[in-house]
Design an enzyme around this catalytic site. Structure first.
Site, short mmCIF file in Angstrom:
data_model
loop_
_atom_site.label_atom_id
_atom_site.label_comp_id
_atom_site.label_asym_id
_atom_site.label_seq_id
_atom_site.Cartn_x
_atom_site.Cartn_y
_atom_site.Cartn_z
N HIS A 172 29.00 -19.40 -65.50
CA HIS A 172 28.01 -20.03 -64.63
C HIS A 172 26.98 -20.75 -65.51
O HIS A 172 26.55 -20.20 -66.53
CB HIS A 172 27.22 -19.01 -63.81
N GLU B 240 28.54 -8.57 -60.46
CA GLU B 240 29.96 -8.95 -60.65
C GLU B 240 30.16 -9.53 -62.04
O GLU B 240 29.20 -9.80 -62.77
CB GLU B 240 30.35 -10.01 -59.60
N HIS C 65 26.56 -9.74 -64.16
CA HIS C 65 25.35 -10.49 -63.80
C HIS C 65 24.95 -10.21 -62.36
O HIS C 65 25.81 -9.93 -61.52
CB HIS C 65 25.53 -12.00 -64.03
N HIS D 154 33.45 -12.14 -64.14
CA HIS D 154 34.67 -12.94 -63.95
C HIS D 154 34.90 -13.78 -65.19
O HIS D 154 34.03 -13.86 -66.07
CB HIS D 154 34.55 -13.84 -62.71
N CYS E 210 23.86 -23.70 -59.34
CA CYS E 210 24.88 -22.99 -60.13
C CYS E 210 26.12 -23.87 -60.24
O CYS E 210 26.73 -24.26 -59.25
CB CYS E 210 25.24 -21.67 -59.46
MN MN Z 1 29.24 -14.85 -60.51
#
Ligand code: MN
Length: 146
Positions: free
Chosen positions: A66, A60, A100, A62, A114
Site C-alpha cells: 500500500h 491484516e 497493518h 498481504h 491508498c
Molecule cells: Mn491492506
C-alpha cells in the site's frame, strides 16, 4: 469523465461511497471506501478510505503493498511492529506481508488515499499465534482491534 469535482473533504461528484468490505467478511468498524481511479489500462487502483471517529480498518497483511497519503483528520496506524500518529499529508508505505491497521481518533475521522496493484492477492487475517506475537508488545496489544 475527465474531471470529477471535489464536493468537500474526501468527497467527489460522481464517486460512489461503499462499505469498506462486505460486512462479516473481516473485522472492521465504521470505514467507507471510494474508488477514485480504476481503469483496465492502468496497473493500479487509487482508492479513498474514511474511518469514522473511533473506527478502525482490518488488521491484516498481504503480498501487495500500500502507498498511503493521509488526506483528512487524525489517527494512528500500526505498520509491522511500529505505531505512528497520523496527520494530513503524511505518507505511509506498507511493505509486503506487513501487519497493518488504521484507526481514527475518538473525535476525528481519518481519511486517506491508498494506491494498490489492480491485480492483488487477498488480505490474510491474523491467527491466534500471530496475535500472540503482536501482543508481546504492550503498546501494540493496546492498539489493535480484532
Ligand atoms: Mn491492506
Amino acid at each position: 469523465m475527465s474531471v470529477r469535482k471535489a464536493s468537500g473533504p474526501g468527497r467527489w461528484q460522481g464517486v460512489e461511497i461503499h462499505e469498506y468490505k462486505q460486512a462479516g467478511s473481516a473485522p472492521f468498524r465504521e470505514v467507507s471506501r471510494q474508488v477514485l481511479f480504476s481503469d483496465p489500462a492502468l496497473a493500479a487502483q487509487w482508492r479513498y478510505f474514511e474511518v469514522a471517529p473511533g473506527g478502525h480498518s482490518t488488521l491484516e497483511r498481504h503480498e501487495h503493498m500500500h502507498a498511503v497519503m493521509i488526506l483528512v483528520g487524525q489517527g494512528m496506524c500500526l505498520v509491522g511492529d511500529a505505531l505512528h500518529a497520523l496527520a494530513p499529508h503524511d505518507l505511509v508505505h506498507i511493505p509486503p506481508w506487513t501487519w497493518h491497521q488504521f484507526r481514527a481518533t475518538e473525535d476525528s475521522a481519518l481519511g486517506f488515499l491508498c494506491l494498490v496493484n489492480a491485480e492483488r492477492d487477498r488480505p490474510c487475517l491474523p491467527g491466534e499465534a500471530d496475535l500472540a506475537e503482536l501482543r508481546k508488545d504492550q503498546r501494540i496489544a493496546a492498539f489493535i482491534r480484532t
